[in-house]
Structures are given as structure tokens and as C-alpha cells.
Design a protein around this motif. Sequence first.
Motif, PDB file in Angstrom:
ATOM      1  N   GLY A  72       0.814  -1.211   0.000  1.00  0.00           N
ATOM      2  CA  GLY A  72       0.000   0.000   0.000  1.00  0.00           C
ATOM      3  C   GLY A  72       0.849   1.263   0.000  1.00  0.00           C
ATOM      4  O   GLY A  72       0.562   2.215  -0.727  1.00  0.00           O
ATOM      5  N   GLY A  73       1.898   1.266   0.799  1.00  0.00           N
ATOM      6  CA  GLY A  73       2.779   2.430   0.844  1.00  0.00           C
ATOM      7  C   GLY A  73       3.491   2.673  -0.466  1.00  0.00           C
ATOM      8  O   GLY A  73       3.566   3.808  -0.958  1.00  0.00           O
ATOM      9  N   ALA A  78       3.759   5.590  -5.751  1.00  0.00           N
ATOM     10  CA  ALA A  78       3.656   5.581  -7.216  1.00  0.00           C
ATOM     11  C   ALA A  78       2.525   6.482  -7.678  1.00  0.00           C
ATOM     12  O   ALA A  78       2.659   7.210  -8.681  1.00  0.00           O
ATOM     13  N   ALA A  79       1.392   6.456  -6.947  1.00  0.00           N
ATOM     14  CA  ALA A  79       0.268   7.315  -7.303  1.00  0.00           C
ATOM     15  C   ALA A  79       0.647   8.787  -7.189  1.00  0.00           C
ATOM     16  O   ALA A  79       0.309   9.600  -8.056  1.00  0.00           O
ATOM     17  N   LEU A 195       0.623  11.074   0.111  1.00  0.00           N
ATOM     18  CA  LEU A 195       2.029  10.895   0.475  1.00  0.00           C
ATOM     19  C   LEU A 195       2.165  10.706   1.984  1.00  0.00           C
ATOM     20  O   LEU A 195       2.920   9.835   2.451  1.00  0.00           O
ATOM     21  N   ALA A 196       1.433  11.503   2.756  1.00  0.00           N
ATOM     22  CA  ALA A 196       1.478  11.358   4.213  1.00  0.00           C
ATOM     23  C   ALA A 196       0.974   9.983   4.630  1.00  0.00           C
ATOM     24  O   ALA A 196       1.551   9.333   5.519  1.00  0.00           O
ATOM     25  N   TYR A 197      -0.094   9.517   3.983  1.00  0.00           N
ATOM     26  CA  TYR A 197      -0.618   8.193   4.325  1.00  0.00           C
ATOM     27  C   TYR A 197       0.342   7.091   3.890  1.00  0.00           C
ATOM     28  O   TYR A 197       0.439   6.047   4.547  1.00  0.00           O
ATOM     29  N   ALA A 198       1.064   7.312   2.800  1.00  0.00           N
ATOM     30  CA  ALA A 198       2.052   6.330   2.362  1.00  0.00           C
ATOM     31  C   ALA A 198       3.132   6.140   3.429  1.00  0.00           C
ATOM     32  O   ALA A 198       3.564   5.005   3.698  1.00  0.00           O
ATOM     33  N   PHE A 199       3.553   7.243   4.052  1.00  0.00           N
ATOM     34  CA  PHE A 199       4.549   7.135   5.124  1.00  0.00           C
ATOM     35  C   PHE A 199       3.972   6.380   6.320  1.00  0.00           C
ATOM     36  O   PHE A 199       4.680   5.608   6.966  1.00  0.00           O
TER      37      PHE A 199
END
Length: 308
Positions: A72-73, A78-79, A195-199
Amino acid sequence: MFATFLIGLREGLEAALVVGMLVAYVSRLGRRDVLPRLWTGVGLAVTLAVTIGAILTFGAYTLTFQAQEIIGGVLSLAAVAMVTWMVFWMQRTAKTMKSTLEGDVDRALARGGMWALVALGFLSVAREGIETTLLLWSLVQSFGNAPAALLGAILGILTAVIAGWLLTRGLVRVNLRLFFAWTGAILVIAAAGVLAYAFKDLQEPGVVPGPFTAGAPIDPATGAVAIGWAGFPLGWAFDLSSSIAPGGALATVLQATVGFMPRMSWFQVIAWAGYIAIVGSFFARGLRRRASTRAASPSPVPHLVGES
């Protein structure tokens, strides 16, 4: 739902305008006989985007929690990369898009054969389709409300298809430059939230250091991970969960609009603020540069189809 509606509308309208321009040009050339090939390519691109979405959604159930978070991250990163590239690509090439697409059609017709037009239709839509799929999937993971998010995206895409059809036929006139400028700014903010959620996804399994790893600073008074400056840089930047319920209406609206979560780590806050500062400044600079170019130009700058 509102966030995914805007994304579906923005990305769907880009694809709808591209397809509308291609169909209109092919028809103007008197080559409507090749339209089935063009539509075949468009259909394949849509099928690819839906297939990727299905694989991401249903394939995750067979993975461990750690694998789900890592994938998911990575996909969220990539998104963000694709959205960032697309925003600047549209800002840079919008005024020449029509002539570029017509040149692509001329080259495809000159080559002959079925696959040249199929490939043109496919490539014209696949880029937006894959980008939309990754971004929507990332948002669904962060919101945790798949039905509402999916409904918003579908409504946005349907609205975009109808609007694109009306625009390419001259039935309505919209200032597309202004539309893409505003929705581009919204996408920058949405990408910062992703991006914050990816972290967060990468911190939970320990791929990226943070509050979930052994190196996180501990508050000696509570025994929990430190919050605020005492938690810098591997702890929590803030925790407002007692005031703003995670998963509640207010938290969902804030996350959908500005990427805010009731509890965020320092890495998340730095990533969000850094993205807004860097990408937002370049985006705003591009808008100012285009505005100054139009003001200095002695002749009107070509508009996109349907633009007033």
C-alpha cells in the motif's frame, strides 16, 4: 466521496477530451471506418485500469498485514509520482494538445494496419486510467470507506464523460484553463495527503522508522510514544484523537480535503508540508508564467476544445 468525485471528474475529463478530440479529427478526415479500432484501444485501456483496481482490491486479502502495508505504501508513492507528473504535463502541454493528437492520428493512419489506431486509443486513455486507479485505491485505503469513495469516483467519471461529450461538440463552453488550474491545485493537496498516508503505511511494518519502531522516543510520564517536540523526529507530531475521532465525519472531511489525520507522525507532517511547499510552489510558478505569457502575447493563445 467528494474527494474521489473531484478526482474522477478531473482525470475523467482529461481522458474524455482526448478521446473526443481524436474522434472529431478522424471524423473530419472522413475516416469514420477506423473509429472501431480507436474505440477498441479505449476499451482495452479501461479494461486494464479496472483489472488493476480489482487485483489491488481483492489480491490484498491473501497477503499478511505487513505485506499489505508495504504494498500500500509503495503504490501510494507511485500514485503521488504519477499525479505530480500529470499535473505538470497538463500545465505544460495543454495549449498544444489538440495539434499533438492530430499529428498522432496522421502518423497512425499513414502507417496503416489495425494496431496503429488501437495503440493510439489505448495509450491516450491508459495513462489517465492507471493514474486514477492508483490514486483512488490509495484514497480508499486511507479513508476506509470503499463504497462511498467508489460511488464518488463513478459519479465523477460519469460527469466527466457527459461534460467531455458536450464540450467536444460545442454544446457548452467552459474555461478549461481555469478548470484545470483549480483541479490541479486540488490534486496537489490530495497527493500530499496520499504521500502522508504512504509514510504511515511504511512506518507501521517498520520499513520507515517512526512511532511503531523500537527507536521511537518514549514519554517517561506515560510510557507511550512521545508527542510534539519531545517526539521529534521518530515520534508523533501531534495527537488530536481525543478531540477529533478517527474515522468520524470531521476527520474524514479534513483528510479528504487537506490530508489531515487526527494523529500524524513527524515524518508524515514533514512529507506533507514539504510536498505542498515544493510542488505547490512550482505549480503556482507555472500558472504565473502562463499568465504572463498570455498577457505579453500579441495574439490569442490557442484554447482547448470547448474553452471560452
